[in-house]
Design an enzyme around this catalytic site. Structure first.
Site, PDB file in Angstrom:
ATOM      1  N   VAL A  14       0.839  -1.208   0.000  1.00 33.20           N
ATOM      2  CA  VAL A  14       0.000   0.000   0.000  1.00 33.20           C
ATOM      3  C   VAL A  14       0.873   1.258   0.000  1.00 33.20           C
ATOM      4  CG1 VAL A  14      -1.694   1.330   1.336  1.00 33.20           C
ATOM      5  CG2 VAL A  14      -1.977  -1.150   1.066  1.00 33.20           C
ATOM      6  N   ARG A  39      14.483  -2.373   9.749  1.00 38.49           N
ATOM      7  CA  ARG A  39      14.915  -3.401   8.778  1.00 38.49           C
ATOM      8  C   ARG A  39      14.930  -2.834   7.348  1.00 38.49           C
ATOM      9  NH1 ARG A  39      11.056  -6.610   6.992  1.00 38.49           N
ATOM     10  NH2 ARG A  39       9.863  -6.148   8.873  1.00 38.49           N
ATOM     11  N   ARG A  99     -10.218   4.021  13.217  1.00 32.74           N
ATOM     12  CA  ARG A  99     -11.389   4.158  12.336  1.00 32.74           C
ATOM     13  C   ARG A  99     -12.709   4.422  13.087  1.00 32.74           C
ATOM     14  NH1 ARG A  99      -9.853  -0.914   8.508  1.00 32.74           N
ATOM     15  NH2 ARG A  99      -8.444   0.176   7.072  1.00 32.74           N
ATOM     16  N   CYS A 129     -10.622  -1.842   2.939  1.00 33.84           N
ATOM     17  CA  CYS A 129     -10.754  -1.950   1.483  1.00 33.84           C
ATOM     18  C   CYS A 129     -12.109  -2.491   1.061  1.00 33.84           C
ATOM     19  CB  CYS A 129      -9.636  -2.821   0.915  1.00 33.84           C
ATOM     20  SG  CYS A 129      -9.255  -4.251   1.896  1.00 33.84           S
ATOM     21  N   GLN A 156     -12.227 -11.699  -1.542  1.00 32.38           N
ATOM     22  CA  GLN A 156     -11.116 -10.774  -1.335  1.00 32.38           C
ATOM     23  C   GLN A 156      -9.775 -11.335  -1.799  1.00 32.38           C
ATOM     24  OE1 GLN A 156     -13.391  -8.978   2.537  1.00 32.38           O
ATOM     25  NE2 GLN A 156     -11.248  -8.473   2.379  1.00 32.38           N
ATOM     26  N   GLY A 160      -4.779  -8.320  -0.056  1.00 31.73           N
ATOM     27  CA  GLY A 160      -5.270  -7.803   1.229  1.00 31.73           C
ATOM     28  C   GLY A 160      -4.341  -8.187   2.366  1.00 31.73           C
ATOM     29  N   LYS A 214     -16.448  -5.043  10.144  1.00 28.31           N
ATOM     30  CA  LYS A 214     -16.032  -3.717   9.644  1.00 28.31           C
ATOM     31  C   LYS A 214     -17.077  -3.160   8.680  1.00 28.31           C
ATOM     32  CE  LYS A 214     -11.052  -4.597  10.033  1.00 28.31           C
ATOM     33  NZ  LYS A 214      -9.813  -4.983   9.296  1.00 28.31           N
ATOM     34  N   ARG A 236     -11.525 -15.167   1.516  1.00 28.64           N
ATOM     35  CA  ARG A 236     -10.276 -14.966   0.794  1.00 28.64           C
ATOM     36  C   ARG A 236     -10.299 -15.869  -0.432  1.00 28.64           C
ATOM     37  NH1 ARG A 236      -7.571 -10.780   1.620  1.00 28.64           N
ATOM     38  NH2 ARG A 236      -6.908 -11.212   3.753  1.00 28.64           N
ATOM     39  N   HIS A 243     -10.623  -6.942  -5.171  1.00 24.53           N
ATOM     40  CA  HIS A 243     -11.706  -7.537  -4.370  1.00 24.53           C
ATOM     41  C   HIS A 243     -13.001  -7.500  -5.186  1.00 24.53           C
ATOM     42  CE1 HIS A 243      -9.177  -7.724  -0.975  1.00 24.53           C
ATOM     43  NE2 HIS A 243      -9.705  -6.799  -0.185  1.00 24.53           N
TER      44      HIS A 243
END
Ligand code: 2RA
Length: 336
Positions: A14, A39, A99, A129, A156, A160, A214, A236, A243
């Site tokens: 993202v 890292r 959120r 998403c 999805q 994701g 969500k 998934r 998606h």
């Protein structure tokens, strides 16, 4: 005038897409500050034709930053974004951390842009998403016919789960094609290739997963419908980065499929692809790497009690772009 923009999680799927969106949309960036874990510090990212060095994400890294686009996980967002906000930056955060906080706006620019201005904690949240991709086409229909209830099934993409998800699906597909054994399937609980996994996130109340809740909780906040009823199943699927969602909407007033197509053809962020006679409907391979949510298979819900106040449709959208990065950059554009 131009702004100093930081990307928290700059080397992830993202974060990388956010940098690309800033470039594509010619966002007025004076200086890009790519931030990541220790890292990844020292790596470089490409922005506007230059290599920019990735710095370690620490509180002081936000000194002098105007806008932060958050593409990190909940823990890092909780730890670092309040530090950035305290230093005067406005943060658009893609994690789930803030959120549902009452003093943090949760925004899809096509639906509730007016909520952006009210960000007392200097934090604005980017929705999940699946929420974005499902609500972009639902909202214009809700404005036309009123919204009572949503029944959603999502399909999805592996993306994701970030770069690890993309890499795992590619690896499993290759190993299986060569007749091998997939072995460890992390980040997925089970093999994803040639399979479906009906679990995204952990199991919460009433045997729903966090991902499924969500859709209800974020949908109620974004559309300012605290009584909205949502039943969501999140799955998934072995798809790379788009998606897909099957959505049945129960309206307050009658609306026909033709009316819905007419409304959606004018709706922002939507492309209607709905021509069954010519086998035209949205598919993930068509919606990847662009920002519109494609909508098709629009038809009456024949099981509805009155037969005229419920529709079913199918939509697909790019999870990394409109589902995350592009939506966040669109919010940031409202801050200019
Ligand atoms: C997923 N929506 O698809 C979640 C987080 N991106 O895994």
């Amino acid at each position: 005038d131009k702004l100093v923009v930081a990307i928290l999680g700059a080397t992830g799927v993202v974060g990388t897409q956010m940098i690309q969106c800033l470039e594509e949309r010619d966002f007025p960036v004076e200086r890009l500050v790519p931030l990541a874990s220790a890292r990844s510090a020292g790596k470089t990212v490409r922005f506007n034709g230059e290599d920019v060095t990735v710095l370690e994400a620490t509180p002081d890294a936000f000194d002098g930053v105007d806008i932060v686009l958050g593409a990190a996980g909940d823990a890092q967002a909780k730890e670092l974004l309040p530090e950035a906000a305290a230093r005067g930056a406005v943060c658009v955060d893609n994690s789930h951390a803030f959120r549902l906080d009452a003093d943090v706006p949760l925004v899809i620019p096509e639906i509730n842009p007016e909520d952006i201005a009210n960000h007392p904690r200097n934090i604005i949240a980017n929705p999940n998403c699946a929420t974005i991709i499902g609500l972009v086409p639902t909202w214009p229909l809700a404005q036309r016919a009123g919204l009572k209830r949503l029944i959603v099934s999502t399909y999805q993409a592996a993306s994701g789960a970030g770069m690890p998800g993309l890499r795992e699906l590619e690896r499993e597909s290759r190993v299986l094609a060569e007749g091998g054994e997939v072995g460890d399937t992390a980040p997925f609980a089970y093999q994803l290739a040639f399979n479906l996994i009906p679990q995204i996130g952990g199991f919460k109340e009433e045997a729903y997963t966090s991902e499924e809740l969500k859709m209800q909780n974020e949908g109620r906040k974004i559309m300012h419908m605290p009584e909205l009823r949502v039943n969501c199943t999140c799955v998934r699927v072995p798809v790379m980065r788009s998606h897909s969602e099957s959505i049945t909407v129960e309206f307050e007033r009658p609306i026909t499929p033709d009316e819905a197509r007419e409304v959606l053809s004018k709706a922002p962020g939507v492309k209607v692809v709905d021509d069954p006679a010519n086998l035209r409907y949205p598919m993930p391979l068509d919606t990847s790497d662009q920002d519109l949510v494609y909508v098709g298979r629009i038809r009456r819900d024949l099981s509805a009690p009155d037969g005229v106040s419920a529709l079913t449709f199918w939509c697909c959208g790019d999870q990394i772009r409109k589902g995350a990065a592009t939506n966040a950059v669109q919010i940031a554009e409202h801050l200019l």
